[in-house]
Design an enzyme around this catalytic site. Sequence first.
Site, PDB file in Angstrom:
ATOM      1  N   TYR A 142      49.811 -10.868  79.817  1.00 12.04           N
ATOM      2  CA  TYR A 142      48.904 -10.469  80.910  1.00 12.04           C
ATOM      3  C   TYR A 142      49.390 -10.998  82.254  1.00 12.04           C
ATOM      4  CZ  TYR A 142      44.940  -8.516  78.304  1.00 12.04           C
ATOM      5  OH  TYR A 142      44.118  -7.728  77.550  1.00 12.04           O
ATOM      6  N   LYS A 191      52.707 -13.599  65.696  1.00 14.23           N
ATOM      7  CA  LYS A 191      53.645 -12.616  65.148  1.00 14.23           C
ATOM      8  C   LYS A 191      54.989 -13.323  65.040  1.00 14.23           C
ATOM      9  CE  LYS A 191      54.788  -8.428  63.857  1.00 14.23           C
ATOM     10  NZ  LYS A 191      54.342  -7.860  62.568  1.00 14.23           N
ATOM     11  N   ASP A 251      37.840  -7.038  70.054  1.00  9.81           N
ATOM     12  CA  ASP A 251      37.176  -5.730  69.998  1.00  9.81           C
ATOM     13  C   ASP A 251      36.952  -5.315  68.544  1.00  9.81           C
ATOM     14  OD1 ASP A 251      37.240  -5.510  72.789  1.00  9.81           O
ATOM     15  OD2 ASP A 251      37.754  -3.379  72.718  1.00  9.81           O
TER      16      ASP A 251
END
Length: 356
Positions: A142, A191, A251
């Site tokens: 971000y 990851k 979400d």
Amino acid sequence: MEFNIALIKGDGIGPEIVDAAVAVLEKVGEKYGHTFRFTRYLAGGEAIDATGVPLPQETVDGCLASDSVLLGAVGGPKWDTLPGDIRPERALLGLRSKMGLYTNLRPAKLYPALAGKSPLREDIVSQGFDLLMVRELTGGIYFGDRGRRDGQYGPEAYDTEAYSVMEIERIAHVAFAAAQKRRKKVISVDKANVLETSRLWRETIHRIAEQYPDVTVEDMLVDNTAQQLVKNPSQFDVLVTTNMFGDILSDEASQITGSIGMLPSASLGDSTRGMYEPIHGSAPHMAGTGKANPTATILSAAMMLRYSFDLKEEADCIEAAVDKALNDNCRTYDIAVPGMEPLTCGQMAQAIVDRI
Ligand code: IPM
Ligand code: MG
């Protein structure tokens, strides 16, 4: 006690849901003898329309001078075609970074009254779940280097994921300390089979874990976590992860509760000043229709009382009022009971106010 709250209503359903949370805070103030002073500031699309920029300096200064910030939502189709650096969303990112809010707490739990709204199978939902997503909020892709350039195949764009040991350490401490107050289990999501940042993440998390011997820690790859959230959400207590993985997984976590309209969040840094907002967006198609669910914003206000103002009893009282309202079948459109007229955003707020 007295508290100064900076209010950012924002766009779409933002004003309705913030008004709802203000009504609840005022009732709590009355009941427990606190004064909440609200000062409005502009951010997002409303700020672009009024001042030409998504995050006016006055808003940053006002938020930094407040005891905490309550925010509705920003963004909408009207501003979707603006260049990246003046889109409404920049306001959120700018506030998070300028206020030093590197921790994002996103609790997701199943309300038994809403079990029927969850898309999960009954045998999964019947186990219940109550998890806390701890999302790193001011680093990673971000905020990394980004841009456009000429590449091997012509024009290309890039965004960069970078994490310092310091950034991982401080969010790790938040997650472990939170787990100590809960079921003492942290799952760190990364990851690491592909990304170097994830390998540093994993290493650092385990090093910090040694300072919390009463908490167990496990690693889970992000793709597997996405599966486990729908397959067996009851296994999770605290999850800690990067900015982008946390955005996506929260979400997903919200959907399994039955509605994204239920999930609050707290963004915190090193001081008690935080920013509190629902995890959902501005839902422009719902604005003014009364269909918005104010619960996530009301629960965000409860988190403000708990984390920034140390008003535990008052926070519990709001959460209990939400529970009662749901158990009494007070429902907005998104969580409506078949055969019953759903409440408008304002009516739902009133139903919660009445139960405080
Ligand atoms: C969220 C939102 C924001 C984010 C957007 C609006 C910038 O999706 O708070 O989850 O990605 O952080
Ligand atoms: Mg998001």
